[in-house]
Design a protein around this motif. Sequence first.
Motif, PDB file in Angstrom:
ATOM      1  N   ASP A  98       0.808  -1.229   0.000  1.00 33.21           N
ATOM      2  CA  ASP A  98       0.000   0.000   0.000  1.00 33.21           C
ATOM      3  C   ASP A  98       0.840   1.278   0.000  1.00 33.21           C
ATOM      4  O   ASP A  98       0.299   2.376  -0.133  1.00 33.21           O
ATOM      5  CB  ASP A  98      -0.934   0.020   1.216  1.00 33.21           C
ATOM      6  N   GLY A 190      -3.746   7.212  -7.238  1.00 36.14           N
ATOM      7  CA  GLY A 190      -5.155   7.170  -6.868  1.00 36.14           C
ATOM      8  C   GLY A 190      -5.555   5.807  -6.344  1.00 36.14           C
ATOM      9  O   GLY A 190      -4.720   4.901  -6.234  1.00 36.14           O
ATOM     10  N   PRO A 191      -6.841   5.628  -6.034  1.00 40.02           N
ATOM     11  CA  PRO A 191      -7.321   4.335  -5.541  1.00 40.02           C
ATOM     12  C   PRO A 191      -6.963   3.211  -6.510  1.00 40.02           C
ATOM     13  O   PRO A 191      -7.033   3.381  -7.728  1.00 40.02           O
ATOM     14  CB  PRO A 191      -8.845   4.535  -5.453  1.00 40.02           C
ATOM     15  N   GLU A 192      -6.591   2.066  -5.949  1.00 43.74           N
ATOM     16  CA  GLU A 192      -6.086   0.967  -6.768  1.00 43.74           C
ATOM     17  C   GLU A 192      -7.061   0.549  -7.864  1.00 43.74           C
ATOM     18  O   GLU A 192      -6.663   0.363  -9.024  1.00 43.74           O
ATOM     19  CB  GLU A 192      -5.766  -0.236  -5.877  1.00 43.74           C
ATOM     20  N   GLU A 194      -9.314   2.165  -9.406  1.00 44.01           N
ATOM     21  CA  GLU A 194      -9.400   3.164 -10.479  1.00 44.01           C
ATOM     22  C   GLU A 194      -8.128   3.146 -11.337  1.00 44.01           C
ATOM     23  O   GLU A 194      -8.202   3.239 -12.569  1.00 44.01           O
ATOM     24  CB  GLU A 194      -9.619   4.552  -9.876  1.00 44.01           C
TER      25      GLU A 194
END
Length: 338
Positions: A98, A190-192, A194
């Motif tokens: 992460d 950005g969010p994974e 997306e």
Amino acid sequence: MKLLFWGTPAYAVPSLDALVAAGHQLVGVVSQPDRRRGRGNTLMPSPVKARALELGIPVFCPERIRRDTDCQRQLADLGADASVVVAFGQILPKEVLDQPPYGCWNGHGSLLPRWRGAGPIQWCLLEGDAQTGVGVMAMEPGLDTGPVLLERAIPIGLLENAQQLGGRLAQLTAELLVEAMPRIEAAGPGPEAERLARLGVRPQGTEGLTTARLLQKADFQIDWSQSALAIHRRVMGLYPGATTGWNGKRLKLLATEPLVQRLAPQLSPEAAALVRPAEATPAAAPGTVLQLLPELGLVVATGGCPLLVRSAQLEGKGAASGGQLLQQLQANAGDRLG
């Protein structure tokens, strides 16, 4: 991009070099701790660590990254945009996966989902796959389960051993990672979910799923009752470690050719000239020396067609082939291996 590179064996070195040559900033390299190697049992760095030190890149060697929270914090402080993993040798925990905003990406030496896990090069040869390849996949906490961004396939030659195939795949992995980085950068952070959607990755299915289990000591022992092709695959896949016995000493088989009629077009011209119909092969117990050929080596009986042993290494000696091998073994027709 600012990259954190994870890798250990020589297989991963071309990828490290290629990313540096492509202009990326390597903020750190993570590799396995130094291990004792060789006859002198000397403490030696991994090939990736040695190369990183030559390049002046900071190196981190956690014994277990999953448990080493101090190392995890140090890596986070490097501020890498993305992590690139090539044969590191440990599963990365979610806390590490992460960290980079552009994700963690793995260059894996197989056509996923076939041969997830360690040893994909050895297992594709052991099982006689007609082709293999490499893929660049987004990493997940599971074992090589992530979606694939890029993939390339290559054919496997009948006479290609694990070292030769590994060299080709190492270069291909390096090329694909260099190709992947601009795409990953263009997709942005950005969010994974997306990010991966923008990249158009291919989720892995379960069809054709295989896992490369860890090799055991018994896997390296030649069983002469198997077919010539099965024994040859073991010699190629486990190069340079497939072993038999000779007069109470260990004999490593390094190069063989299965004298099978249907495989004649894939053999060397010299070996192809030795191929005979199965019914013309003399009956002999598996492991029996059938012929001594000074320019080629020795022909040995198996559970099927004969096997030409072209190169081998007798315990306490160097590798030898052809006439030199016959001289070392002092073999006679009718002698037994194993």
